[in-house]
Write a protein that holds these residues in place. Structure first.
Motif, short mmCIF file in Angstrom:
data_model
loop_
_atom_site.label_atom_id
_atom_site.label_comp_id
_atom_site.label_asym_id
_atom_site.label_seq_id
_atom_site.Cartn_x
_atom_site.Cartn_y
_atom_site.Cartn_z
N UNK A 7 -4.26 5.81 -9.75
CA UNK A 7 -3.43 5.15 -8.74
C UNK A 7 -3.92 5.46 -7.33
N UNK A 8 -4.39 6.68 -7.10
CA UNK A 8 -4.98 6.98 -5.78
C UNK A 8 -6.17 6.05 -5.53
N UNK A 9 -7.03 5.89 -6.54
CA UNK A 9 -8.21 5.04 -6.38
C UNK A 9 -7.82 3.59 -6.12
N UNK A 10 -6.84 3.09 -6.87
CA UNK A 10 -6.38 1.72 -6.65
C UNK A 10 -5.78 1.58 -5.25
N UNK A 11 -5.05 2.61 -4.83
CA UNK A 11 -4.45 2.58 -3.50
C UNK A 11 -5.49 2.56 -2.40
N UNK A 12 -6.55 3.34 -2.56
CA UNK A 12 -7.62 3.34 -1.56
C UNK A 12 -8.27 1.96 -1.48
N UNK A 13 -8.48 1.32 -2.62
CA UNK A 13 -9.05 -0.03 -2.63
C UNK A 13 -8.12 -1.01 -1.92
N UNK A 66 0.81 -1.23 0.00
CA UNK A 66 0.00 0.00 0.00
C UNK A 66 0.84 1.28 0.00
N UNK A 67 1.98 1.27 0.65
CA UNK A 67 2.78 2.49 0.78
C UNK A 67 3.24 3.10 -0.53
N UNK A 68 3.34 2.29 -1.57
CA UNK A 68 3.85 2.80 -2.85
C UNK A 68 2.81 3.57 -3.66
N UNK A 69 1.53 3.35 -3.39
CA UNK A 69 0.49 4.03 -4.17
C UNK A 69 0.58 5.55 -4.02
N UNK A 120 -5.29 4.60 3.89
CA UNK A 120 -6.52 4.96 3.19
C UNK A 120 -6.80 6.46 3.36
N UNK A 121 -6.70 6.96 4.57
CA UNK A 121 -6.98 8.37 4.83
C UNK A 121 -5.99 9.29 4.10
N UNK A 122 -4.72 8.92 4.07
CA UNK A 122 -3.73 9.72 3.35
C UNK A 122 -4.02 9.74 1.85
N UNK A 123 -4.32 8.57 1.32
CA UNK A 123 -4.64 8.48 -0.11
C UNK A 123 -5.92 9.25 -0.44
N UNK A 124 -6.92 9.13 0.39
CA UNK A 124 -8.19 9.81 0.16
C UNK A 124 -8.00 11.33 0.22
N UNK A 125 -7.22 11.80 1.16
CA UNK A 125 -6.96 13.23 1.28
C UNK A 125 -6.25 13.78 0.05
N UNK A 126 -5.22 13.07 -0.40
CA UNK A 126 -4.49 13.50 -1.59
C UNK A 126 -5.39 13.44 -2.83
N UNK A 181 3.08 7.50 -3.13
CA UNK A 181 4.28 8.11 -3.73
C UNK A 181 4.23 8.08 -5.25
N UNK A 182 3.72 6.99 -5.82
CA UNK A 182 3.58 6.93 -7.28
C UNK A 182 2.59 7.98 -7.75
N UNK A 183 1.44 8.06 -7.10
CA UNK A 183 0.42 9.03 -7.53
C UNK A 183 0.92 10.46 -7.38
N UNK A 184 1.63 10.76 -6.29
CA UNK A 184 2.18 12.10 -6.11
C UNK A 184 3.18 12.43 -7.20
N UNK A 185 4.03 11.47 -7.56
CA UNK A 185 5.01 11.67 -8.62
C UNK A 185 4.29 11.97 -9.94
N UNK A 186 3.27 11.19 -10.26
CA UNK A 186 2.51 11.41 -11.49
C UNK A 186 1.80 12.76 -11.46
N UNK A 187 1.24 13.09 -10.33
CA UNK A 187 0.55 14.38 -10.17
C UNK A 187 1.54 15.54 -10.40
N UNK A 188 2.70 15.43 -9.80
CA UNK A 188 3.73 16.47 -9.92
C UNK A 188 4.17 16.65 -11.37
N UNK A 189 4.14 15.56 -12.14
CA UNK A 189 4.57 15.60 -13.53
C UNK A 189 3.43 15.86 -14.51
N UNK A 190 2.26 16.22 -13.98
CA UNK A 190 1.15 16.60 -14.83
C UNK A 190 0.32 15.46 -15.37
N UNK A 191 0.53 14.26 -14.88
CA UNK A 191 -0.25 13.10 -15.31
C UNK A 191 -1.43 12.91 -14.37
#
Length: 103
Positions: free
Chosen positions: A74-80, A52-55, A91-97, A57-67
């Motif tokens: 990835x946030x949605x998959x991570x929450x699941x 779960x921890x990688x979701x 879950x709460x961290x992913x949901x907030x982001x 960081x991956x989503x933040x990286x993609x977000x930062x790069x405009x994807x």
């Protein structure tokens, strides 16, 4: 020997160690190598979707790069995954982001 080299050396003995692979991806982010970090995070999550921890960081990286759409996915998959593993902190961290990005 720098941190990346040390982690890579440890990975030679345990190439599928997700903790080490995750740590290496974070080191790549620190050095600005988002491409290698993204590859590692995606490999981890493809092989072990419950890591779960990688979701986040991956989503933040993609977000930062405009994807944005890929980050949302990835946030949605991570929450699941967090729900499945009963990791409410993640879950709460992913949901907030996710909500910060979507709303």
């Amino acid at each position: 020997m720098n941190r990346i080299e040390r982690i890579q050396q440890m990975l030679q003995a345990s190439p599928q160690d997700n903790f080490l692979r995750h740590a290496l991806a974070l080191e790549y982010i620190k050095t600005g190598d988002d491409t290698e970090a993204e590859k590692l995070f995606k490999a981890i999550l493809t092989e072990c979707p419950d890591y779960v921890g990688s979701y986040y960081h991956l989503a933040k990286l993609l977000e930062r790069n405009g994807n944005t759409q890929e980050a949302i996915n990835w946030y949605e998959q991570g929450m699941q995954a967090a729900k499945k593993t009963n990791d409410m902190h993640a879950y709460n961290e992913l949901q907030s982001a996710y909500e910060d990005l979507v709303y």
